[in-house]
Design a protein around this motif. Structure first.
Motif, PDB file in Angstrom:
ATOM      1  N   LYS A  76       0.819  -1.210   0.000  1.00 33.08           N
ATOM      2  CA  LYS A  76       0.000   0.000   0.000  1.00 33.08           C
ATOM      3  C   LYS A  76       0.855   1.264   0.000  1.00 33.08           C
ATOM      4  O   LYS A  76       0.537   2.248   0.671  1.00 33.08           O
ATOM      5  CB  LYS A  76      -0.939   0.048   1.211  1.00 33.08           C
ATOM      6  CG  LYS A  76      -1.756  -1.213   1.437  1.00 33.08           C
ATOM      7  CD  LYS A  76      -2.758  -1.431   0.322  1.00 33.08           C
ATOM      8  CE  LYS A  76      -3.604  -2.686   0.570  1.00 33.08           C
ATOM      9  NZ  LYS A  76      -4.086  -3.267  -0.707  1.00 33.08           N
ATOM     10  N   LEU A  77       1.968   1.191  -0.711  1.00 33.69           N
ATOM     11  CA  LEU A  77       2.839   2.365  -0.806  1.00 33.69           C
ATOM     12  C   LEU A  77       3.002   2.748  -2.271  1.00 33.69           C
ATOM     13  O   LEU A  77       3.034   1.885  -3.145  1.00 33.69           O
ATOM     14  CB  LEU A  77       4.229   2.047  -0.240  1.00 33.69           C
ATOM     15  CG  LEU A  77       4.374   1.914   1.268  1.00 33.69           C
ATOM     16  CD1 LEU A  77       5.824   1.588   1.630  1.00 33.69           C
ATOM     17  CD2 LEU A  77       3.908   3.175   1.977  1.00 33.69           C
ATOM     18  N   SER A  78       3.130   4.037  -2.527  1.00 35.75           N
ATOM     19  CA  SER A  78       3.477   4.491  -3.866  1.00 35.75           C
ATOM     20  C   SER A  78       4.990   4.638  -3.945  1.00 35.75           C
ATOM     21  O   SER A  78       5.681   4.594  -2.923  1.00 35.75           O
ATOM     22  CB  SER A  78       2.818   5.837  -4.152  1.00 35.75           C
ATOM     23  OG  SER A  78       3.397   6.840  -3.340  1.00 35.75           O
ATOM     24  N   GLY A  79       5.505   4.829  -5.142  1.00 40.33           N
ATOM     25  CA  GLY A  79       6.940   5.059  -5.306  1.00 40.33           C
ATOM     26  C   GLY A  79       7.445   6.208  -4.449  1.00 40.33           C
ATOM     27  O   GLY A  79       8.423   6.040  -3.705  1.00 40.33           O
ATOM     28  N   PRO A  80       6.801   7.349  -4.533  1.00 39.85           N
ATOM     29  CA  PRO A  80       7.187   8.478  -3.688  1.00 39.85           C
ATOM     30  C   PRO A  80       7.124   8.174  -2.198  1.00 39.85           C
ATOM     31  O   PRO A  80       8.036   8.547  -1.454  1.00 39.85           O
ATOM     32  CB  PRO A  80       6.165   9.547  -4.049  1.00 39.85           C
ATOM     33  CG  PRO A  80       5.758   9.226  -5.447  1.00 39.85           C
ATOM     34  CD  PRO A  80       5.851   7.754  -5.590  1.00 39.85           C
ATOM     35  N   ASP A  81       6.073   7.485  -1.760  1.00 40.60           N
ATOM     36  CA  ASP A  81       6.007   7.082  -0.355  1.00 40.60           C
ATOM     37  C   ASP A  81       7.270   6.328   0.013  1.00 40.60           C
ATOM     38  O   ASP A  81       7.914   6.598   1.028  1.00 40.60           O
ATOM     39  CB  ASP A  81       4.827   6.124  -0.119  1.00 40.60           C
ATOM     40  CG  ASP A  81       3.474   6.785  -0.311  1.00 40.60           C
ATOM     41  OD1 ASP A  81       3.405   8.020  -0.220  1.00 40.60           O
ATOM     42  OD2 ASP A  81       2.504   6.050  -0.565  1.00 40.60           O
ATOM     43  N   PHE A  82       7.590   5.353  -0.815  1.00 44.71           N
ATOM     44  CA  PHE A  82       8.736   4.492  -0.548  1.00 44.71           C
ATOM     45  C   PHE A  82      10.025   5.303  -0.478  1.00 44.71           C
ATOM     46  O   PHE A  82      10.813   5.163   0.458  1.00 44.71           O
ATOM     47  CB  PHE A  82       8.834   3.430  -1.643  1.00 44.71           C
ATOM     48  CG  PHE A  82       9.862   2.378  -1.392  1.00 44.71           C
ATOM     49  CD1 PHE A  82       9.599   1.318  -0.555  1.00 44.71           C
ATOM     50  CD2 PHE A  82      11.101   2.451  -2.008  1.00 44.71           C
ATOM     51  CE1 PHE A  82      10.554   0.331  -0.321  1.00 44.71           C
ATOM     52  CE2 PHE A  82      12.069   1.474  -1.779  1.00 44.71           C
ATOM     53  CZ  PHE A  82      11.789   0.418  -0.933  1.00 44.71           C
ATOM     54  N   ALA A  83      10.234   6.165  -1.451  1.00 42.71           N
ATOM     55  CA  ALA A  83      11.455   6.963  -1.489  1.00 42.71           C
ATOM     56  C   ALA A  83      11.615   7.784  -0.221  1.00 42.71           C
ATOM     57  O   ALA A  83      12.705   7.884   0.348  1.00 42.71           O
ATOM     58  CB  ALA A  83      11.445   7.876  -2.715  1.00 42.71           C
ATOM     59  N   ILE A  84      10.520   8.347   0.238  1.00 43.58           N
ATOM     60  CA  ILE A  84      10.578   9.194   1.426  1.00 43.58           C
ATOM     61  C   ILE A  84      10.883   8.372   2.666  1.00 43.58           C
ATOM     62  O   ILE A  84      11.734   8.740   3.485  1.00 43.58           O
ATOM     63  CB  ILE A  84       9.262   9.977   1.585  1.00 43.58           C
ATOM     64  CG1 ILE A  84       9.242  11.111   0.559  1.00 43.58           C
ATOM     65  CG2 ILE A  84       9.101  10.511   2.993  1.00 43.58           C
ATOM     66  CD1 ILE A  84       7.941  11.843   0.471  1.00 43.58           C
ATOM     67  N   LEU A  85      10.226   7.239   2.800  1.00 41.17           N
ATOM     68  CA  LEU A  85      10.470   6.403   3.972  1.00 41.17           C
ATOM     69  C   LEU A  85      11.909   5.887   3.979  1.00 41.17           C
ATOM     70  O   LEU A  85      12.548   5.830   5.032  1.00 41.17           O
ATOM     71  CB  LEU A  85       9.467   5.252   4.024  1.00 41.17           C
ATOM     72  CG  LEU A  85       8.010   5.686   4.244  1.00 41.17           C
ATOM     73  CD1 LEU A  85       7.083   4.483   4.307  1.00 41.17           C
ATOM     74  CD2 LEU A  85       7.871   6.535   5.512  1.00 41.17           C
ATOM     75  N   VAL A  86      12.426   5.549   2.810  1.00 43.71           N
ATOM     76  CA  VAL A  86      13.821   5.104   2.734  1.00 43.71           C
ATOM     77  C   VAL A  86      14.759   6.227   3.166  1.00 43.71           C
ATOM     78  O   VAL A  86      15.660   6.025   3.980  1.00 43.71           O
ATOM     79  CB  VAL A  86      14.187   4.645   1.308  1.00 43.71           C
ATOM     80  CG1 VAL A  86      15.697   4.488   1.168  1.00 43.71           C
ATOM     81  CG2 VAL A  86      13.498   3.326   0.978  1.00 43.71           C
ATOM     82  N   ALA A  87      14.513   7.414   2.667  1.00 39.75           N
ATOM     83  CA  ALA A  87      15.389   8.537   3.017  1.00 39.75           C
ATOM     84  C   ALA A  87      15.359   8.795   4.521  1.00 39.75           C
ATOM     85  O   ALA A  87      16.387   9.077   5.142  1.00 39.75           O
ATOM     86  CB  ALA A  87      14.971   9.794   2.254  1.00 39.75           C
ATOM     87  N   LEU A  88      14.181   8.667   5.119  1.00 43.60           N
ATOM     88  CA  LEU A  88      14.074   8.930   6.560  1.00 43.60           C
ATOM     89  C   LEU A  88      14.736   7.833   7.382  1.00 43.60           C
ATOM     90  O   LEU A  88      15.388   8.118   8.392  1.00 43.60           O
ATOM     91  CB  LEU A  88      12.606   9.077   6.971  1.00 43.60           C
ATOM     92  CG  LEU A  88      11.923  10.351   6.461  1.00 43.60           C
ATOM     93  CD1 LEU A  88      10.455  10.384   6.879  1.00 43.60           C
ATOM     94  CD2 LEU A  88      12.646  11.602   6.960  1.00 43.60           C
ATOM     95  N   THR A  89      14.590   6.583   6.964  1.00 42.40           N
ATOM     96  CA  THR A  89      15.226   5.510   7.731  1.00 42.40           C
ATOM     97  C   THR A  89      16.744   5.533   7.555  1.00 42.40           C
ATOM     98  O   THR A  89      17.468   4.987   8.378  1.00 42.40           O
ATOM     99  CB  THR A  89      14.677   4.119   7.350  1.00 42.40           C
ATOM    100  OG1 THR A  89      14.599   4.041   5.941  1.00 42.40           O
ATOM    101  CG2 THR A  89      13.315   3.905   7.941  1.00 42.40           C
ATOM    102  N   ASP A  90      17.218   6.156   6.505  1.00 42.34           N
ATOM    103  CA  ASP A  90      18.668   6.309   6.335  1.00 42.34           C
ATOM    104  C   ASP A  90      19.246   7.234   7.403  1.00 42.34           C
ATOM    105  O   ASP A  90      20.445   7.196   7.681  1.00 42.34           O
ATOM    106  CB  ASP A  90      18.999   6.880   4.950  1.00 42.34           C
ATOM    107  CG  ASP A  90      19.022   5.792   3.882  1.00 42.34           C
ATOM    108  OD1 ASP A  90      18.893   4.614   4.244  1.00 42.34           O
ATOM    109  OD2 ASP A  90      19.180   6.130   2.697  1.00 42.34           O
ATOM    110  N   GLU A  91      18.405   8.072   7.987  1.00 41.06           N
ATOM    111  CA  GLU A  91      18.865   8.990   9.026  1.00 41.06           C
ATOM    112  C   GLU A  91      18.769   8.324  10.392  1.00 41.06           C
ATOM    113  O   GLU A  91      17.721   7.759  10.728  1.00 41.06           O
ATOM    114  CB  GLU A  91      17.966  10.242   9.066  1.00 41.06           C
ATOM    115  CG  GLU A  91      18.069  11.104   7.837  1.00 41.06           C
ATOM    116  CD  GLU A  91      19.457  11.661   7.650  1.00 41.06           C
ATOM    117  OE1 GLU A  91      20.029  12.195   8.631  1.00 41.06           O
ATOM    118  OE2 GLU A  91      19.993  11.550   6.536  1.00 41.06           O
TER     119      GLU A  91
END
Lengths: 155, 155
Positions: B39-54
């Motif tokens: 239930k995620l879109s590409g943009p959702d995914f990109a954002i969550l990845v960027a945040l978990t990288d922090e």
DNA sequence: ACATGATAGATGATGTGTCAAGGACCAGGT
DNA sequence: ACCTGGTCCTTGACACATCATCTATCATGT
């Protein structure tokens, strides 16, 4: 959840991210050039090109959809908007009462003929100028292979 | 209109069309797998990845925007929608009254952790399996080169 | 002729992307 | 203290994409 996921190696990740990023950037750049040069979106352009490729300048919805790989619904919405702007028209289909043709209008032709040279120039400037002809061939080969693979793995 | 346009040669056109088509297909396929798996879109995914990288799981809007190359406005809308779904939260910024942080929520973490393995598997299955490691490196190299060229030719 | 299922296309709801405009705050000079 | 210009983020309007659902028509078998 079993954690035997085969994560991407740093090398794979670097390539993958570059590839994704390139897609996004390129689509954005070409789209915005098209928009400011010709008031066309990428989808507008693709449709007008497909129609001008036809001697009759018209296609059934189905065929157009297949040619540019749009879903029916997406195409229907898109054509609706383009009709409003006078770029294409809808025509009844005599042989099949359900069907319809999409026809390019005179205005549509003018628009695409004005847009195409600038678009090609942008493609050259933004992409072709960055790689050698051999490299571009390689890119094409790889793209075709992956597409084929995608189609074989189709949902 | 001067007609000295350098149209694409058949060879160039074949590569170009394959490349464009690949982008579209791939984005569509990966997007729909993400959507049905998580239930995620590409943009959702990109954002969550960027945040978990922090380490802190949070970033200023600006930095997040730069990291994933989203425009301010796009990011703002996107975050707004994600807040509604409970994936991220907005936090005031003490040092700068104008600014704000985006923080990943517990639910956001769960979601991304469930989604990531399936996403990587899809990337492997759809793309990596279609080409050799060397070819994939080549693809990455070319992509990086073109990106660099795009950035140098920036608007 | 008539049911039945398949096909062509339209439509409404919702999420996404872009542009232009705006509001809040900061920093520097006067 | 007060402009002035820039930065950070939001908002509203509109184009685009996807999904589920709908209507009209066709093609087949009876």
């Amino acid at each position: 959840m079993n954690d035997e996921t085969q994560w991407l190696s740093p090398r794979e990740q670097r390539s993958w991210r570059a590839f994704i990023r390139l897609n996004q950037k390129l689509t954005a750049r070409l789209g915005s050039e098209l928009q400011s040069n010709a008031k066309l979106s990428g989808p507008d352009f693709a449709i007008l090109v497909a129609l001008t490729d036809e001697p009759a300048g018209r296609l059934r919805f189905q065929e157009l959809a297949k040619a540019i790989e749009f879903e029916q619904s997406r195409l229907s919405h898109q054509i609706g908007r383009m009709i409003k702007r006078g770029l294409v028209a809808r025509e009844e289909c005599a042989e099949d009462g359900r069907g319809a043709f999409v026809t390019i209008t005179a205005q549509g032709r003018e628009t695409i003929e004005a847009a195409a040279p600038k678009h090609v120039a942008a493609v050259r400037r933004l992409v072709l100028d960055a790689v050698s002809p051999e490299e571009f061939d390689t890119l094409g080969d790889l793209a075709e292979r992956i597409i084929k693979h995608l189609d074989e793995t189709a949902p």
